[in-house]
Design an enzyme around this catalytic site. Structure first.
Site, PDB file in Angstrom:
ATOM      1  N   HIS A 152       1.526  -0.029  -6.766  1.00  0.00           N
ATOM      2  CA  HIS A 152       0.653  -1.176  -6.511  1.00  0.00           C
ATOM      3  C   HIS A 152      -0.762  -0.803  -6.956  1.00  0.00           C
ATOM      4  O   HIS A 152      -0.977   0.251  -7.546  1.00  0.00           O
ATOM      5  CB  HIS A 152       0.711  -1.560  -5.029  1.00  0.00           C
ATOM      6  CG  HIS A 152       2.110  -1.872  -4.570  1.00  0.00           C
ATOM      7  ND1 HIS A 152       2.821  -2.941  -5.086  1.00  0.00           N
ATOM      8  CD2 HIS A 152       2.937  -1.232  -3.710  1.00  0.00           C
ATOM      9  CE1 HIS A 152       4.023  -2.959  -4.530  1.00  0.00           C
ATOM     10  NE2 HIS A 152       4.127  -1.941  -3.706  1.00  0.00           N
ATOM     11  N   HIS A 155      -2.226   2.695  -6.132  1.00  0.00           N
ATOM     12  CA  HIS A 155      -1.694   3.810  -6.936  1.00  0.00           C
ATOM     13  C   HIS A 155      -2.337   3.844  -8.317  1.00  0.00           C
ATOM     14  O   HIS A 155      -2.632   4.904  -8.848  1.00  0.00           O
ATOM     15  CB  HIS A 155      -0.181   3.677  -7.124  1.00  0.00           C
ATOM     16  CG  HIS A 155       0.574   3.592  -5.854  1.00  0.00           C
ATOM     17  ND1 HIS A 155       1.021   2.398  -5.342  1.00  0.00           N
ATOM     18  CD2 HIS A 155       0.939   4.546  -4.973  1.00  0.00           C
ATOM     19  CE1 HIS A 155       1.655   2.624  -4.216  1.00  0.00           C
ATOM     20  NE2 HIS A 155       1.615   3.910  -3.959  1.00  0.00           N
ATOM     21  N   ARG A 196      -0.187  12.826   0.177  1.00  0.00           N
ATOM     22  CA  ARG A 196       0.112  13.000   1.588  1.00  0.00           C
ATOM     23  C   ARG A 196       1.632  12.941   1.716  1.00  0.00           C
ATOM     24  O   ARG A 196       2.271  12.083   1.119  1.00  0.00           O
ATOM     25  CB  ARG A 196      -0.534  11.816   2.317  1.00  0.00           C
ATOM     26  CG  ARG A 196      -0.550  11.949   3.779  1.00  0.00           C
ATOM     27  CD  ARG A 196      -1.121  10.690   4.421  1.00  0.00           C
ATOM     28  NE  ARG A 196      -1.089  10.855   5.863  1.00  0.00           N
ATOM     29  CZ  ARG A 196      -0.004  10.699   6.596  1.00  0.00           C
ATOM     30  NH1 ARG A 196       1.128  10.334   6.032  1.00  0.00           N
ATOM     31  NH2 ARG A 196      -0.049  10.901   7.895  1.00  0.00           N
ATOM     32  N   THR A 215       6.647   9.804  -8.653  1.00  0.00           N
ATOM     33  CA  THR A 215       6.842   8.721  -7.685  1.00  0.00           C
ATOM     34  C   THR A 215       8.304   8.305  -7.608  1.00  0.00           C
ATOM     35  O   THR A 215       9.060   8.475  -8.569  1.00  0.00           O
ATOM     36  CB  THR A 215       5.961   7.503  -8.031  1.00  0.00           C
ATOM     37  OG1 THR A 215       6.133   6.514  -7.019  1.00  0.00           O
ATOM     38  CG2 THR A 215       6.304   6.890  -9.377  1.00  0.00           C
ATOM     39  N   ARG A 216       8.675   7.773  -6.422  1.00  0.00           N
ATOM     40  CA  ARG A 216      10.009   7.185  -6.256  1.00  0.00           C
ATOM     41  C   ARG A 216       9.877   5.757  -5.731  1.00  0.00           C
ATOM     42  O   ARG A 216      10.843   5.143  -5.311  1.00  0.00           O
ATOM     43  CB  ARG A 216      10.885   8.016  -5.302  1.00  0.00           C
ATOM     44  CG  ARG A 216      10.198   8.546  -4.066  1.00  0.00           C
ATOM     45  CD  ARG A 216      11.179   9.108  -3.081  1.00  0.00           C
ATOM     46  NE  ARG A 216      11.493   8.082  -2.100  1.00  0.00           N
ATOM     47  CZ  ARG A 216      10.870   7.935  -0.942  1.00  0.00           C
ATOM     48  NH1 ARG A 216       9.899   8.761  -0.580  1.00  0.00           N
ATOM     49  NH2 ARG A 216      11.218   6.971  -0.113  1.00  0.00           N
TER      50      ARG A 216
END
Ligand code: PPS
Length: 570
Positions: free
Chosen positions: A202, A205, A291, A197-198
């Site tokens: 929340h 996730h 996605r 992740t970057r």
């Protein structure tokens, strides 16, 4: 569920020399040409040396580079989707020959590694963009880098690691592949799902990652990138504090957090494969691909660079060879009537599904509006609010411009007093005369020096603004292009309000408080603004004030009203 995998990945490269050999290398490097690494190159070198980029043993040689661009493979046939090159300037390249060893140093001049240069060549950067990223549109961050920032010459060759780059932040959370593999071994973890992740995490996730781990019967590694991400992303300091809060939400002993010093290219499908290879090197057996994985957003034509599921598709084609199992990401949504998150494809038509887009979330942060509890965790929202305060808590600059004697200083002073009375933030006044005395005493009134003077003011004001203060600047600032540059410097840091004090030249000259107009008219003072040096009137100032018909008090009041209207004061 994927087939059982050999736990903790394949063989790792370790490019670091032993302590004794590193000492000898340091002596040798003293006589070598030195290249100062960019922060992106330092990230690449860090991951080359610690084995995260295994099987690479250095920056790509020319034949490897060409094959990577065309076929995503090294000459050996091994899958490698993204070029990892050392780009340098023409001037530096002119001073070295193939076969030579060069020293690679960080910004402070510390020797990090040496490079045995096997290849020196001038790549066709546009062709690289097309072959690797499938576009030459420079709004793609990696293409922008190739077109506007990359050095024109590439150096390839083996790297000998002397010393890991120094990072002062989050030391305990930065792991090398062998450290993380060791930790997994110690914990008895044999199946590990990695989540790349970057962005801040929340609730959706958390649910998605935990569900992915459960479905793969694996433990979970939250593996955020902190090297370089997409311009405009939330800074990594804020993100890591957020990740630490989210970590508390997983059941004990199930999940680990580790930070990855990767310089992302935002290369979509190819980058997804690259991310997976790196995670395999870190000892993971599964990798979540979502996605639009590592998507760079839309191009100049308004269309996305890659299809939303291109990354999953490319991964599927190479899954066997990658030897790490893909866990495709399913969109998680909040179902209000069930008060829980679930995959979108498991909801029923009668369900009330709630969503909050990233854009709407950022708007609410910006405006200080409510963020629903179902969307995120209060501690995460607090961190993000701290980093993105609403306008009435952001810093701003009020930039006065106008002729000498127009009333800039008087109104700026009145404004400062009113803002001090309001007391919401510290206030600094950078008046023209004061700046000329303390910051720019050696400067003249030539065009070049005036520009330099205004840029210095802009720099100080941008620092004050970034740190949440109020900067009031009151120079003449006669040139429009320079004022535009200053606006550009300050805008990313907070508010910028330009006040044009439009008092006519005749009025200023009639006042002539300092007697300078008389001197200029007499020819005793050359290049005086409005007399024999131009003043370019602002076309887009937020406030225009003429002090020939407005008292300083009312003028300051008018500015305050504008600040209120723009949301900077309450
Ligand atoms: S600039 O153009 O923005 O760099 O000028 P600034 O730093 O604001 O300095 C303006 C003050 O310097 C005095 N002064 C001159 N002004 C304009 N042109 C010339 N050649 C010049 N020489 C000296 C003048 O008093 C300005 O003060 P203010 O407060 O604007 O009247």
């Amino acid at each position: 569920m994927g087939a059982f995998k050999e736990p903790h990945g394949g063989e790792l490269r370790n490019l670091y020399l032993s302590e004794r050999k590193a000492d000898i290398e340091k002596q040798r490097a003293g006589d070598c040409a030195s290249w100062d690494l960019t922060s992106r190159q330092l990230c690449d070198l860090d991951l080359l040396m610690n084995g995260a980029f295994s099987p690479l043993e250095g920056f790509l040689a020319r034949d490897d580079y060409e094959r990577v661009c065309d076929e995503m493979r090294l000459v050996s046939g091994v899958l490698w989707p993204i070029p990892v090159n050392l780009d340098v300037s023409e001037a530096f390249a002119a001073g070295i020959k193939e076969g030579e060893t060069i020293a690679l140093r960080d910004a402070e001049g510390v020797l990090i590694a040496t490079l045995e240069v096997s290849d020196i060549w001038r790549p066709d950067l546009e062709s690289e963009a097309r072959r690797v990223y499938d576009t030459t549109d420079d709004t793609h961050p990696a293409v922008g880098h190739l077109m506007h920032r990359s050095g024109p010459v590439y150096l390839g060759g083996r790297v000998r690691g002397v010393e890991p780059p120094t990072y002062y932040d989050f030391k305990l959370l930065r792991d090398t592949p062998s450290e993380l593999r060791g930790r997994f071994r110690k914990l008895g973890w044999r199946r590990i799902v990695a989540f790349q992740t970057r962005n801040p995490l929340h609730r959706a996730h958390q649910k998605l990652t935990f569900r992915a781990a459960q479905e793969a019967e694996a433990n979970l590694l939250i593996h955020p990138v902190i090297g370089m991400t997409k311009p405009g992303d939330v800074d990594h300091f804020t993100r890591v504090r957020c990740y630490e809060h989210v970590l508390e939400q997983y059941p004990d002993q199930t999940t680990q957090l580790s930070l990855l010093n990767l310089a992302m290219r935002m290369g979509g499908p190819r980058e997804a494969l690259w991310h997976a290879i790196v995670r395999k090197n870190y000892g993971c057996t599964h990798f979540i691909v979502g996605r639009d994985h590592a998507g760079p957003g839309n191009g100049k034509d308004g269309e996305p660079f890659y299809g939303p599921y291109d990354a999953q598709e490319l991964f599927r084609q190479h899954e066997e060879e990658l030897d790490i199992t893909m866990v495709p990401f399913r969109q998680m949504v909040y179902v209000e009537n069930k008060a829980e998150y679930m995959p979108e494809d498991e909801t029923e038509p009668s369900d009330k599904v709630l969503t909050l887009s990233g854009t709407e979330f950022r708007r609410r942060l910006r405006e200080g509006l409510d963020i629903p509890d179902w969307f995120s965790y209060p501690k995460v929202v607090d961190e993000l609010r701290k980093a993105h305060p609403p306008k009435h808590r952001q810093g701003f600059t009020v930039f006065f411009t106008g002729l000498s004697g127009s009333g800039k200083s008087t109104v700026a002073n009145a404004l400062m007093i009113k803002l001090l009375e309001d007391g919401s933030r510290p206030v600094t006044l950078l008046d023209g005369d004061v700046v000329r005395k303390h910051l720019s005493s050696e400067l003249t009134f030539s065009k070049e020096h005036r520009d330099l003077n205004i840029e210095r003011i802009g720099f100080v004001a941008s620092e004050i603004t970034r740190n949440g203060g109020i900067a009031i600047c009151a120079p003449i600032a006669p040139y429009a292009a320079t004022r535009r540059r200053v606006r550009g410097m300050i805008k990313p840091a907070g508010g910028f309000i330009e006040v044009y004090v439009s008092t006519a030249l005749e009025v200023c000259e009639a006042r002539d408080r300092k007697g300078l107009y008389a001197k200029a008219r007499a020819g005793a003072l050359k290049g005086f603004t409005g007399i024999d040096d131009p003043y370019e009137e602002p076309a887009n100032a937020e406030v225009v004030i003429d002090t020939s018909d407005l008292s300083p008090d009312l003028a300051a009041h008018r500015i305050l009203i504008t600040l209120e209207r723009l949301g900077y004061i309450k």
